[in-house]
Each structure stands twice: as structure tokens, then as C-alpha cells.
Design an enzyme around this catalytic site. Structure first.
Site, PDB file in Angstrom:
ATOM      1  N   LYS A  96     -12.608  -1.333   6.727  1.00 25.01           N
ATOM      2  CA  LYS A  96     -12.298  -2.511   7.676  1.00 25.01           C
ATOM      3  C   LYS A  96     -12.337  -2.303   9.289  1.00 25.01           C
ATOM      4  O   LYS A  96     -12.945  -3.274   9.676  1.00 25.01           O
ATOM      5  CB  LYS A  96     -10.550  -2.649   7.439  1.00 25.01           C
ATOM      6  CG  LYS A  96     -10.302  -2.818   6.145  1.00 25.01           C
ATOM      7  CD  LYS A  96      -8.628  -2.617   5.868  1.00 25.01           C
ATOM      8  CE  LYS A  96      -8.420  -2.674   4.364  1.00 25.01           C
ATOM      9  NZ  LYS A  96      -9.396  -3.364   3.434  1.00 25.01           N
ATOM     10  N   ASP A 154      -1.270   6.453   6.909  1.00 25.49           N
ATOM     11  CA  ASP A 154      -2.331   5.802   6.240  1.00 25.49           C
ATOM     12  C   ASP A 154      -2.943   4.785   7.359  1.00 25.49           C
ATOM     13  O   ASP A 154      -2.138   3.554   7.494  1.00 25.49           O
ATOM     14  CB  ASP A 154      -1.999   5.190   4.897  1.00 25.49           C
ATOM     15  CG  ASP A 154      -3.097   4.163   4.321  1.00 25.49           C
ATOM     16  OD1 ASP A 154      -4.198   4.101   5.113  1.00 25.49           O
ATOM     17  OD2 ASP A 154      -2.698   3.658   3.369  1.00 25.49           O
ATOM     18  N   TRP A 160       0.869  -1.196  -0.157  1.00 24.49           N
ATOM     19  CA  TRP A 160      -0.076   0.136   0.077  1.00 24.49           C
ATOM     20  C   TRP A 160       0.992   1.206  -0.011  1.00 24.49           C
ATOM     21  O   TRP A 160       0.583   2.453  -0.827  1.00 24.49           O
ATOM     22  CB  TRP A 160      -0.926   0.064   1.134  1.00 24.49           C
ATOM     23  CG  TRP A 160      -2.084  -0.895   0.793  1.00 24.49           C
ATOM     24  CD1 TRP A 160      -2.445  -2.242   1.438  1.00 24.49           C
ATOM     25  CD2 TRP A 160      -3.147  -0.824  -0.101  1.00 24.49           C
ATOM     26  NE1 TRP A 160      -3.565  -2.693   1.022  1.00 24.49           N
ATOM     27  CE2 TRP A 160      -4.078  -1.965  -0.123  1.00 24.49           C
ATOM     28  CE3 TRP A 160      -3.389   0.111  -1.230  1.00 24.49           C
ATOM     29  CZ2 TRP A 160      -5.160  -2.172  -0.980  1.00 24.49           C
ATOM     30  CZ3 TRP A 160      -4.463  -0.301  -2.020  1.00 24.49           C
ATOM     31  CH2 TRP A 160      -5.120  -1.323  -2.126  1.00 24.49           C
TER      32      TRP A 160
HETATM   33  N1  PMP Z   1      -4.154   1.606   2.299  1.00 23.33           N
HETATM   34  C1  PMP Z   1      -4.308   0.416   2.865  1.00 23.33           C
HETATM   35  C2  PMP Z   1      -3.203   0.521   3.950  1.00 23.33           C
HETATM   36  C3  PMP Z   1      -5.361  -0.165   2.649  1.00 23.33           C
HETATM   37  O1  PMP Z   1      -5.620  -1.250   3.477  1.00 23.33           O
HETATM   38  C4  PMP Z   1      -6.272  -0.179   1.502  1.00 23.33           C
HETATM   39  C5  PMP Z   1      -7.450  -0.995   1.323  1.00 23.33           C
HETATM   40  N2  PMP Z   1      -7.313  -2.264   1.505  1.00 23.33           N
HETATM   41  C6  PMP Z   1      -5.857   1.084   1.122  1.00 23.33           C
HETATM   42  C7  PMP Z   1      -4.837   2.015   1.211  1.00 23.33           C
HETATM   43  C8  PMP Z   1      -7.078   1.331  -0.346  1.00 23.33           C
HETATM   44  O2  PMP Z   1      -8.098   1.738   0.133  1.00 23.33           O
HETATM   45  P1  PMP Z   1      -9.464   1.974  -0.668  1.00 23.33           P
HETATM   46  O3  PMP Z   1      -9.932   0.620  -1.153  1.00 23.33           O
HETATM   47  O4  PMP Z   1     -10.331   2.566   0.248  1.00 23.33           O
HETATM   48  O5  PMP Z   1      -9.137   3.069  -1.696  1.00 23.33           O
END
Ligand code: PMP
Length: 346
Positions: free
Chosen positions: A182, A158, A90
Site C-alpha cells: 500500500k 498491523d 482485518w
Molecule cells: N491487514 C490490513 C490492515 C490490510 O489492509 C491487509 C491488506 N489489504 C491485510 C492485513 C492483508 O494483507 P496481505 O494481503 O498482505 O496478506
């Protein structure tokens, strides 16, 4: 997962929210009724996370991925440099998106993502606009075991996959952001927590829906906010408060993770290769000694109610996410299944 009591309450209120004869989805976002939901949710979130008064809380759309672009647009000019700490996929995606808007310096990287680089080893640039961190890497199962020390350069975090799961010192960060799907509600709502003094840096071309300052002035209601998600997130916050808040959930989350990691470590059939100090309490990744059995594992787990155990498509293997709403019995059931599976196939 969402807490069952939250879903039960939402179901009960689906056709008639608090005697108004309408669903929350049918209430205008500018009505006093919705304003009440919005304010209570923010106030409960502030209380749970102990958000200092000099931070604004925004309720946006576009997911954490939207913020990957919004962060450079709100904090940096196109000629600035921003530092990124890469401890998983991520963080990598965040840096890749940011490159469209700012010079990205990878200040530290921890491939193959089995630990978090020490802050003293970060090669930060001289005048970075911000430092981007990912306290919990959802796909790789790697988590910080320290809060970064804040200096003059604002730290961005994040917290998509760890919001409300353990104590977090908000004051160490300039900006925190999370998709709520989540630990805090359904998909479609994104939380941004931003220190007020950082609200004057946005570029003119920043889209209105992600312009933190404009959004903040409008109480996150420059356009129609994701009202139903906001309401559900409010129910989740209330559920957490009535169950002992962050302190209580931290203990439960710790117990759940310790149990599962012990079961993995005690066996030669299962393996987790993350350095012990950096193992995520939310996302436990593991591999089978024979990866050809991955599919058999998930196929056999499914009818037992043990679902969503596939590792992320980019890394394979298996992953058990132990978000707040996952009860301890769910972890016990998984461990029991793992032992039985090992007996049969090990
Ligand atoms: N950052 C992290 C740490 C994540 O776990 C996720 C989604 N699994 C995201 C960003 C992306 O999130 P979104 O699908 O809400 O754009």
C-alpha cells in the site's frame, strides 16, 4: 500507487542496475551488491520511522496474512491467551486466524466499525501473551487517533495500510508488521519490526520462514528474500526521505483527507458514517444516497483516470485510498468529478 519517479528509476535500471550489466532480479541475494541494497533500505526505513536500536527489522514473504499466524506462533504457546481489539474486518480476520494457534479473547469490539474503542474500555485478560491492534482498518476506513499505552503485555500493531504515512511511536509496540503493497512498495514483501526481548518466545514448530528469531539472525536471508520488492521498497524510502520524510507526508496526507471528507460532509448526496475522530486518512469510505448509482459512479469515473474506487467486496459502497504516492491533484480531480456527478444524478 507507487511514486512515478520510483517507477521511472526502476524502469531505467531494469536491464542494468548501476553499471553491473544485470537487473536487480538477476543479482544473487548473497552478493555484495544486493547486501548493499538490503542494508540501505533497512537503514532508511529505520531513519524514517525512528526505529529504536533494540528493535529488529525483518523483510519476509507471505503478506500480513502470513503474520496473522506467525504472531501467535512467535509470541505465545497454544495454551496462552491473546487479546484482540476488533475495529474492522482485518482485525477480525487476524483474530480468526490466531484462533488456530492460541486462545483468543476479544477484548473490545466496535461493530459496526465506526470508531475505535477507548483503551480504558478494553477488557484485557489477566495474563495475555500480547494485545493485537489494527491502527488503520483499510476496508472500513477507521483509524486509531491514539497510540496505545504500553504496559507489560506487548502490543502488536498491523500497520499494513498506514506504514510511513504519519508519525508512529514504535516504542509503544512490541511488534509492528505490514504488507508493503500500500505505502511502501509492491506486493510480496512483508515488514516485521520486533523488539529484541520478544525474540525468545517462538514455538519449536514455527515455520522457518516466519520464525522471527531465526530470520533475524540470518538477516532475513534464511531463504531467498523477495529481492525485487526489497529494492523497490528501498527506492520508495529514498523518495520519501528526499521529499521531507514523515513530517512532510503527514501534512500532505492530512490535507488530502480533510479536502475529501469536507466535500463528502458538505453534500447530502454522499455520506461517510465514521465518527469524525476516527476517520482514516488513508482510506476514505463513502456511500451514495442511492446505492443503485454506485456502478454508474465508478463507470463514469474510470475514463477520467479515477480508478479503484469500489468499496471492498465485503462492505460495498465506495472507497478512495489516499496512500502516500497519491498526489493532491488526484484528490482534487476526484472531488471535481464528485460534484459533477452529483449535479447530474443528485
Ligand atoms: N491487514 C490490513 C490492515 C490490510 O489492509 C491487509 C491488506 N489489504 C491485510 C492485513 C492483508 O494483507 P496481505 O494481503 O498482505 O496478506
Amino acid at each position: 500507487m507507487l511514486p512515478e519517479s520510483v517507477l521511472t528509476q526502476a524502469a531505467k535500471e531494469m536491464l542494468d542496475w548501476q553499471g553491473h550489466g544485470m537487473s536487480v532480479m538477476e543479482i544473487s541475494h548473497r552478493s555484495p551488491e544486493f547486501i548493499q541494497i538490503a542494508e540501505e533500505t533497512e537503514s532508511d526505513l529505520r531513519e524514517l520511522m525512528q526505529i529504536p536500536d533494540n528493535y529488529k527489522v525483518l523483510f519476509l514473504q507471505g503478506g500480513a496474512t502470513g503474520q496473522f499466524a506467525a504472531i501467535p506462533m512467535n509470541l505465545a504457546s497454544s495454551t496462552d491467551t491473546a487479546d484482540y481489539i476488533i475495529n474492522g474486518l482485518w482485525a477480525q480476520k487476524a483474530a480468526k486466524e490466531a484462533k488456530k494457534y492460541v486462545n483468543v479473547n476479544i477484548a473490545a469490539t466496535a461493530e459496526p466499525f465506526t470508531y475505535v474503542p477507548d483503551q480504558k474500555d478494553w477488557k484485557v485478560s489477566e495474563a495475555a501473551a500480547y494485545i493485537h491492534t489494527t491502527p488503520n482498518e483499510t476496508i472500513n476506513g477507521v483509524a486509531y487517533n491514539f497510540s496505545p499505552e504500553a504496559g507489560p503485555v506487548p502490543i502488536v500493531g498491523d500497520i499494513s495500510s498506514m506504514i510511513l504515512s504519519e508519525p508512529l511511536d514504535v516504542s509503544k509496540y512490541g511488534v509492528l508488521y505490514a504488507g508493503t503493497q500500500k505505502n511502501m512498495g509492491p506486493a510480496g514483501l512483508t515488514i516485521v519490526i520486533v523488539r529484541e526481548d520478544l525474540l525468545d518466545r517462538a514455538r519449536d514448530e514455527t515455520p522457518l520462514v516466519w520464525h522471527w528469531s531465526d530470520k533475524s539472525i540470518a538477516g532475513s536471508m534464511l531463504n531467498t528474500p523477495p529481492t525485487y520488492g526489497w529494492y523497490l521498497a528501498g527506492l520508495v524510502c529514498r523518495w520519501l526521505k528526499s521529499n521531507g520524510g514523515i513530517k512532510a507526508i503527514t501534512e500532505i496526507n492530512k490535507r488530502k483527507a480533510e479536502k475529501l471528507y469536507s466535500a463528502i460532509d458538505e453534500s447530502d448526496f454522499y455520506n461517510n458514517n465514521i465518527q469524525t475522530a476516527y476517520r482514516s486518512k488513508m482510506n476514505v469510505v463513502f456511500q451514495l444516497a442511492n446505492p443503485e448509482l454506485d456502478r454508474t459512479f465508478t463507470d463514469n469515473a474510470y475514463p477520467r483516470g479515477l480508478k479503484n474506487l469500489e468499496g471492498h467486496r465485503n462492505v460495498g459502497g465506495l472507497r478512495a485510498s489516499l496512500y502516500n504516492a497519491m498526489p493532491e491533484e488526484g484528490v482534487d480531480a476526484l472531488i471535481l468529478f464528485m460534484k459533477e456527478f452529483e449535479k447530474k444524478y443528485g
